[in-house]
Design a protein around this motif. Structure first.
Motif, PDB file in Angstrom:
ATOM      1  N   THR A   1    -119.526 -93.407 -20.756  1.00 40.90           N
ATOM      2  CA  THR A   1    -121.028 -93.733 -20.458  1.00 40.90           C
ATOM      3  C   THR A   1    -121.192 -95.514 -19.467  1.00 40.90           C
ATOM      4  O   THR A   1    -121.424 -96.218 -18.607  1.00 40.90           O
ATOM      5  N   ASN A   2    -120.603 -95.867 -21.262  1.00 41.83           N
ATOM      6  CA  ASN A   2    -120.614 -98.003 -20.923  1.00 41.83           C
ATOM      7  C   ASN A   2    -119.328 -98.198 -21.776  1.00 41.83           C
ATOM      8  O   ASN A   2    -119.904 -98.365 -23.316  1.00 41.83           O
ATOM      9  N   ASP A   3    -117.891 -98.290 -21.223  1.00 35.41           N
ATOM     10  CA  ASP A   3    -117.452 -98.312 -22.377  1.00 35.41           C
ATOM     11  C   ASP A   3    -117.444 -99.981 -22.493  1.00 35.41           C
ATOM     12  O   ASP A   3    -116.743-100.672 -21.610  1.00 35.41           O
TER      13      ASP A   3
ATOM     14  N   THR B   1    -119.730-105.076 -17.722  1.00 41.33           N
ATOM     15  CA  THR B   1    -118.823-104.968 -17.100  1.00 41.33           C
ATOM     16  C   THR B   1    -119.458-103.925 -15.924  1.00 41.33           C
ATOM     17  O   THR B   1    -119.697-104.090 -15.667  1.00 41.33           O
ATOM     18  N   CYS B   2    -119.967-102.532 -17.295  1.00 42.50           N
ATOM     19  CA  CYS B   2    -121.281-101.850 -16.905  1.00 42.50           C
ATOM     20  C   CYS B   2    -122.136-102.106 -16.343  1.00 42.50           C
ATOM     21  O   CYS B   2    -122.258-101.098 -15.154  1.00 42.50           O
TER      22      CYS B   2
ATOM     23  N   VAL C   1    -121.687-103.223 -13.171  1.00 40.25           N
ATOM     24  CA  VAL C   1    -121.138-101.716 -11.859  1.00 40.25           C
ATOM     25  C   VAL C   1    -122.268-101.596 -11.500  1.00 40.25           C
ATOM     26  O   VAL C   1    -122.355-101.209 -10.162  1.00 40.25           O
TER      27      VAL C   1
ATOM     28  N   CYS D   1    -118.138 -98.688  -8.198  1.00 39.22           N
ATOM     29  CA  CYS D   1    -117.626 -97.667  -9.146  1.00 39.22           C
ATOM     30  C   CYS D   1    -115.991 -97.610  -8.564  1.00 39.22           C
ATOM     31  O   CYS D   1    -115.028 -96.832  -9.689  1.00 39.22           O
TER      32      CYS D   1
ATOM     33  N   THR E   1    -109.138-101.312 -19.831  1.00 38.65           N
ATOM     34  CA  THR E   1    -109.927-100.713 -20.970  1.00 38.65           C
ATOM     35  C   THR E   1    -108.991-101.065 -22.288  1.00 38.65           C
ATOM     36  O   THR E   1    -107.108-100.380 -22.076  1.00 38.65           O
TER      37      THR E   1
ATOM     38  N   ALA F   1    -113.817 -97.761 -12.474  1.00 35.16           N
ATOM     39  CA  ALA F   1    -114.609 -98.087 -12.753  1.00 35.16           C
ATOM     40  C   ALA F   1    -115.415 -96.671 -13.037  1.00 35.16           C
ATOM     41  O   ALA F   1    -116.187 -96.623 -14.705  1.00 35.16           O
TER      42      ALA F   1
ATOM     43  N   CYS G   1    -117.697 -96.322 -16.773  1.00 35.70           N
ATOM     44  CA  CYS G   1    -119.147 -97.013 -16.436  1.00 35.70           C
ATOM     45  C   CYS G   1    -119.476 -95.703 -16.135  1.00 35.70           C
ATOM     46  O   CYS G   1    -119.872 -95.149 -14.854  1.00 35.70           O
TER      47      CYS G   1
ATOM     48  N   ALA H   1    -123.738 -95.014 -14.709  1.00 28.33           N
ATOM     49  CA  ALA H   1    -123.004 -96.096 -13.378  1.00 28.33           C
ATOM     50  C   ALA H   1    -122.710 -95.663 -12.762  1.00 28.33           C
ATOM     51  O   ALA H   1    -123.698 -95.347 -11.204  1.00 28.33           O
ATOM     52  N   CYS H   2    -121.975 -94.884 -12.550  1.00 29.12           N
ATOM     53  CA  CYS H   2    -121.015 -93.815 -11.888  1.00 29.12           C
ATOM     54  C   CYS H   2    -121.698 -92.328 -11.662  1.00 29.12           C
ATOM     55  O   CYS H   2    -120.939 -91.912 -10.533  1.00 29.12           O
TER      56      CYS H   2
END
Length: 477
Positions: free
Chosen positions: A410-412, A432-433, A436, A444, A450, A462, A466, A469-470
């Motif tokens: 979800t949010n790396d 970063t996320c 994004v 995205c 990572t 992304a 993320c 967000a995406c």
């Protein structure tokens, strides 16, 4: 204008005119003939007809076709293992197999070479033969719900797809038909079913080979299972499922030592497929590749492909995919700058490639999932959105039901995009996320760095890192 005579040579001349007496005689004859016919009709019950007339009047009309039996037959092309090459010959007169019109049930037979659509399923003496087997139509049918599993280099086949595949090419090189019949898939409420079991007609009515059971040991009787020793079998879900190959970034750490096989895994969990040459082989650990899938319900709408999606610049990718040694190592064509033709081309591409020298490289599939395209309803649609099944990018829960395996991110916190490239300090690790999410439609598709689950540095888009967000991954509510 005059016409030539149609009178035959030597025939008696026909009078051109009739005298009055002659006309009276003819009229009388007609009247008598009508009277005789009328009298015959009135007294038909008491008049005995001649043999020929009686036979003609009493014989009923022949039926248009023979009565059908209780079941019908079907001719299906035999598999390569059942071709009976000893019964074939380049000389038609020396072929010992019967013609199909004379064949018995479950007997192999040949059809003439001038058949409109020959099977060409058997190869001998440098030529193709069409060999069939006569079966009961109601006992040999194809499962219309069966589909093979999706894996790296492999996309879903149905029984209908297999029936259209060639057995050989014009040089006798085996086609994809035999391999497709050996693929594993699911249909109805059954999983792990091979094509030869589900597609009786398409795969020649052959049955899978099962080794005979080992003989029981005689020196000691086998004890009957008790409630303490008997292992409970997994309860069937009663619903059809499908397996979707996951992306390499989501591969479990340490070779998936605690991941179950796909036949025992629960719905919504990842699983490992073994002993399948067409498996994805997208995960890598300790010098070996292995295949990991997500087990989902067959009607799961979050992991489906939009068949109307079309990518951009597919001619560039057609060249890239063909050169597997360099695929993934060349950065000249990546991301949204070049794309696949459709979702099926993504499903056929590799996520991970092992070169001839043994090096493991990223395949083109992940780059293809970051391509832009369009659908029947919308422009500028990323592949990871339209091809959620082929890209394993549908909006899923981050963990399985037991919170044992992380399915997606979800949010790396380790994901970062080079700030020098984007001149934006918001692309620092840990934030970063959030950056994004400010413009997800564009960001995205950004690529960064990572860690995988074995803590090795790796590239990632992304939309993988993320997910919140995406819209590719979410936490449980």
């Amino acid at each position: 204008m005059s016409y030539g005579s149609t009178q035959k040579p030597g025939a008696a001349p026909r009078p051109n005119k009739t005298t009055p007496s002659t006309r009276q005689l003819l009229a009388f004859g007609v009247v008598m003939a009508l009277a005789a016919f009328t009298g015959f009709a009135v007294a038909s019950k008491s008049i005995t007809l001649s043999t020929s007339a009686s036979a003609f009047a009493a014989t009923p009309a022949a039926p248009l076709s023979a009565p059908r039996t209780s079941w019908d037959y079907a001719l299906i092309p035999v598999s390569g293992e059942s071709c009976m090459l000893g019964g074939l010959s380049p000389d038609p007169a020396k072929i010992t197999l019967p013609k199909c019109k004379d064949a018995k049930v479950d007997e192999s037979c040949v059809e003439p070479s001038n058949k409109k659509k020959p099977a060409d399923n058997c190869w001998a003496y440098g030529m193709a033969f069409s060999v069939y087997k006569k079966v009961k139509a109601n006992e040999c049918v194809d499962d219309s719900s069966w589909e093979s599993y999706v894996g790296g280099g492999q996309y879903q086949h149905s029984c209908k797809d297999i029936s259209k595949m060639p057995f050989f090419d014009e040089k006798g090189v085996p086609g994809p038909h035999a391999d497709a019949c050996k693929e594993t898939g699911s249909g109805g409420s059954r999983n792990g079913i091979k094509g030869i079991e589900a597609c009786c007609r398409a795969c020649g009515g052959q049955k899978p080979w099962n080794p005979p059971p080992a003989p029981p040991k005689t020196h000691k009787p086998t004890p009957e299972p008790t409630k303490k020793t008997q292992k409970p079998s997994p309860a069937p879900t009663g619903k059809p499922t499908k397996l979707v190959a996951i992306a390499p970034l989501d591969c479990p750490g340490e070779g998936g030592f605690d991941v179950k096989s796909c036949s025992k895994a629960s719905i919504g969990d990842i699983c490992i497929m073994e002993n399948n040459k067409n498996a994805a082989e997208q995960c890598f650990y300790d010098g070996k590749t292995f295949s990991v899938y997500l087990k989902a319900l067959a009607d799961d709408t979050t992991l489906t492909d939009d068949s109307s999606w079309q990518g951009r610049d597919d001619f560039m990718w057609s060249k890239k995919v063909a050169v597997t040694e360099a695929a993934g190592a060349d950065d000249d064509c990546a991301g949204a700058d070049c794309g696949p033709s459709d979702c099926r081309s993504i499903a056929k591409a590799e996520w991970t490639i092992v070169t001839k020298s043994g090096n493991v490289l990223p395949g083109p599939r992940e780059h293809m999932c970051a391509a832009l395209g369009y659908t029947d309803e919308k422009e500028h649609v990323p592949a990871y959105v339209a091809c959620a099944k082929s890209c394993a990018s549908g909006d899923r829960e981050a963990f399985d039901e037991k919170d044992k395996h992380e399915i997606c991110r979800t949010n790396d916190p380790y994901f970062e995009i080079d700030a020098c490239d984007h001149h934006d300090n918001a692309t620092l690790p840990g934030s970063t996320c959030a950056w994004v999410a400010e413009d997800a439609a564009k960001r995205c598709l950004e690529e960064g760095m990572t860690q995988d689950w074995d803590e090795s540095p790796t590239k990632a888009y992304a939309f993988r890192a993320c997910g919140e967000a995406c819209s590719t991954c979410y936490d449980k509510p």
